[in-house]
Design an enzyme around this catalytic site. Structure first.
Site, PDB file in Angstrom:
ATOM      1  N   SER A   1      19.440  29.592  85.036  1.00 11.67           N
ATOM      2  CA  SER A   1      20.130  28.339  85.291  1.00 11.67           C
ATOM      3  C   SER A   1      19.086  27.244  85.508  1.00 11.67           C
ATOM      4  O   SER A   1      18.274  26.992  84.625  1.00 11.67           O
ATOM      5  CB  SER A   1      21.066  28.503  86.505  1.00 11.67           C
ATOM      6  OG  SER A   1      21.975  27.456  86.589  1.00 11.67           O
TER       7      SER A   1
ATOM      8  N   HIS B   1      28.627  32.164  83.546  1.00 10.08           N
ATOM      9  CA  HIS B   1      27.293  31.738  83.960  1.00 10.08           C
ATOM     10  C   HIS B   1      26.495  32.880  84.582  1.00 10.08           C
ATOM     11  O   HIS B   1      25.272  32.810  84.659  1.00 10.08           O
ATOM     12  CB  HIS B   1      27.407  30.571  84.937  1.00 10.08           C
ATOM     13  CG  HIS B   1      26.121  29.860  85.183  1.00 10.08           C
ATOM     14  ND1 HIS B   1      25.326  29.388  84.159  1.00 10.08           N
ATOM     15  CD2 HIS B   1      25.466  29.555  86.324  1.00 10.08           C
ATOM     16  CE1 HIS B   1      24.250  28.816  84.665  1.00 10.08           C
ATOM     17  NE2 HIS B   1      24.304  28.910  85.977  1.00 10.08           N
TER      18      HIS B   1
END
Length: 710
Positions: A569, A684
């Site tokens: 991320s 994610h």
């Protein structure tokens, strides 16, 4: 490991409007790989499948792959894991995944049963059976339940692990979905109960109802039995806000509804909803986090707050009388004031106590405030150290008499000590050991220690080193230890010690050294540590990371041939920027669900929401500093880079998979050797179930051993 952006009411994200003038002043150059941003496009997916096949062929053929995958899967599916619990009335609820329940079970038990080595669990919902019945790839997304009965729950489920979820009302007693209950189609949304027949709903109500960041900007009151279209609007933000949010406190005698406009990731406006529907804005610094607790107001500061005759430091926790505060009084009791080595990690309250978790040089301490009427007392709690503590209150404020009013759960772990879960009682250092995770790897001969590196500007940057048995160190150090340097460095996220059976089996147990860097941009030393490396100063995160790498080499813990980096991320951006700037330092890069194209990040999915962290690329002045580190714009042909492994997920609707796709495509066009793997589902987090997680992690560790092994 923390690789995700946080998403609380106060830590939502920024979505600034882009003016035509700014775009004209700073137009984006043509992007030949923009077609890879078509997430589900057949051409793009064919490209993904081809890359996946090549990567799997190489890495799955390695000797490490099969045993590492088996080891990781055994850890993920282990029956002796500590079941995480949430109290709802008399029940303790747990969501559980294992080999037989890939999508998972929602189940419950009593505290008396939970104390047993093998509790009897009652299944409430079988997500695998539901997915099969409905032919949907359901992934659990949490629940919001109506207290104090805890019969009606709003269950949230996503398709493939995305942030966008469906909401369906469920009866915990009959264990069935309510056919004519509250049901919402897939969206990035938030809901809360007003009462049994009314909800507050922030969702996609149609064109114009979402922010530029893709979150809801309108909150409506929805009555049971009526169509959503007839719901009454109670609050709205504007398109440039990140999102709106609602929080309902139904504590008897202290009922409050707070409405929030998240202006950016760190700033918000908060309002109390009065009985007549008026919205009373709370007089607070926009970056402060405020929480009502019965007759009290707790304010956590993210910047210095100057008031007449008083100044309160950034990182402080203040206490005020809620009623007096709303009438204009500014009288505070400081419950925590930061120092150079101490910051507030978090807090929770029982019936009569406030428990503060403190970071002291990135290890946890526990402190306690007791409230006895107007009298306050403070003490330091005797708690395990020097690892990480996670404290959760078991108090239910909706109950007039709560037998667990001052009870709390405390989990302790460090890099080499498995998790232990204790049942504590505020006011006492005596705790009951409820559960202890068995050791998942043999830690004999291993050691963890904290060291410091000096960054480019002289700042001391802490980092942890986890040494495997037999590692070469001290006078024997010769730079040959395979070493993995993990980092994040953003969004005020702290990287504290954790216990990982997967790392133990796949890395430490095979002779690898793990290093965890506590970079500026994170929250290890409070808000100032974070704010030192945002926007124009973002490069300081990368300078810190480089300094740690150089320090490892200087100490001969490792060498560039044996040093790899990993981050996901924002951490994916970290490792992307760092290997482009200093390719000479590394021989492996695991770049997970990353941001990489910082010229277009704000146009992709939730990307606009992070401009408070990175800046606005359409502002020429801000692009001037973003452009210096954006990996996609700075990678070049003719430079010798380490062989990178990019990993991402098609179903990641937070950080667009186009970042990893385009970076890989550009580097391949430039002639660089790399590997790429994209899980077709998983959101994610990169994977939707334990088998997918084991496959992904086994690929990553096989790659690391390929690149870094002696």
């Amino acid at each position: 490991m923390k690789t995700l952006f946080r998403g609380s009411a106060q830590l939502l994200v920024s979505a600034l409007l882009i003016s035509p003038l700014a775009m004209a002043q700073n137009p984006a150059p043509a992007d030949p790989f923009q077609w890879l941003e078509d997430v589900q496009g057949e051409r793009a997916l064919n490209w993904v499948r081809e890359r996946n096949a090549g990567t799997q062929k190489i890495l799955q053929a390695r000797a490490e792959y099969a045993p590492v995958r088996a080891d990781i899967l055994s850890v993920l599916n282990a029956k002796d894991r500590i079941p995480g619990i949430v109290r709802r009335g008399d029940w303790l609820y747990n969501f559980w995944q294992d080999a037989a329940n890939k999508r998972g079970l929602l189940r419950r038990t009593s505290l008396a049963e939970y104390r047993k080595a093998a509790p009897a669990w009652e299944t409430v919902l079988d997500l695998d059976a539901l997915a099969t019945k409905e032919n949907e790839n359901w992934v659990w997304g949490g629940s919001v339940c109506l207290a104090p009965e805890y019969r009606r729950c709003l269950l949230m489920m996503s398709r493939g692990g995305a942030d966008a979820k469906v909401v369906r009302e469920f009866d915990l007693f009959s264990k069935t979905f309510i056919a004519d209950g509250f049901n919402l189609p897939e969206a990035k949304q938030q809901v809360d109960w007003i009462d049994a027949d009314n909800l507050y709903v922030a969702t996609d109500f149609g064109p114009g109802s979402m922010t530029d960041s893709g979150y809801a900007r309108i909150i409506k009151r929805w009555k049971r039995g009526t169509p959503l279209a007839s719901a009454t609007q109670v609050f709205e933000g504007v398109a440039k806000d990140v999102a709106v949010q609602v929080s309902v406190d139904r504590t008897p005698g202290f009922e409050r509804t707070v409405l929030i406009r998240a202006l950016d990731f760190y700033n918000s406006k908060q309002f109390l909803l009065a009985a007549d529907g008026k919205q009373i804005e709370l007089d607070l610094p926009s970056d402060a986090n405020a929480t009502f607790w019965r007759d009290k107001l707790l304010i956590e500061l993210k910047s210095d707050w100057k008031l007449p005759g008083q100044t309160h430091a950034s990182g402080s926790l203040l206490l005020a009388d809620a009623t007096a505060y709303l009438k204009g009084e500014r009288k505070f009791r400081s419950l925590f004031t930061p120092t150079a080595s101490r910051s507030l990690d978090g807090y929770t309250h029982t019936h009569s106590h406030l428990l503060l978790t403190i970071n002291e040089h990135v290890t946890s301490k526990l402190e306690e405030w007791k409230f006895d009427g107007a009298k306050l007392s403070h003490r330091v709690v005797n708690a395990p150290s020097p690892g990480h503590l996670n404290v959760t209150s078991l108090h239910d404020p909706m109950l007039a008499k709560d037998a667990m009013g001052d009870a709390y759960l405390m989990n302790y772990a460090d890099f080499l000590t498995p998790d232990s879960l204790f049942l504590g009682q505020a006011g006492s250092d005596t705790r009951e050991l409820l559960k202890a995770r068995p050791a998942q790897f043999n830690a004999e001969g291993m050691k963890a220690e904290q060291l410091f590196a000096t960054s480019k500007d002289g700042t001391q940057v802490p980092y942890f080193v986890v040494w495997p048995k037999g590692a070469k160190k001290g006078t024997d150090a010769d730079g040959s230890n395979p070493t993995l340097l993990y980092g994040y460095g953003g969004f005020q996220v702290s990287l504290q010690p954790w216990y990982s059976g997967g790392f133990g089996k796949a890395w430490y147990g095979r002779g690898g050294v793990l290093v965890v860097a506590n970079l500026r941009g994170g929250g290890e030393y409070g808000p100032n540590w974070h704010q030192a490396a945002i926007k124009a100063n973002k490069q300081k995160s990368y300078d810190d990371y480089i300094a740690v790498a150089e320090d490892l080499i200087k100490r001969k813990i490792t060498s560039p041939r044996h040093l790899g980096i990993m981050g996901g991320s924002n951490g994916g951006l970290l490792v992307g920027a760092t290997f482009v700037q200093r390719p000479d330092l590394f021989n492996a890069v695991v770049c997970q669900v990353p941001l990489l194209d910082m010229r277009r990040y704000h146009t992709l999915l939730a990307g606009a929401s992070w401009m408070a962290e990175y800046g606005n690329p359409d502002d020429a002045a801000e692009w001037a500093f973003i452009s210096k580190y954006s990996p996609y714009q700075n990678v070049k042909a003719g430079v010798k880079y380490p062989k990178v492994l990019f990993t991402t997920s098609t179903r990641d609707d937070r950080v667009h998979p186009g970042h990893a796709r385009k970076m890989a495509a550009r580097m391949m066009e430039q002639g660089h050797d790399l590997l790429y793997y994209e899980n077709i589902e998983g959101g994610h987090g990169g994977a939707a179930d334990n088998e997918q997680r084991a496959t992904l992690q086994a690929l990553e560790f096989s790659y690391l051993w390929q690149q870094l092994g002696r």
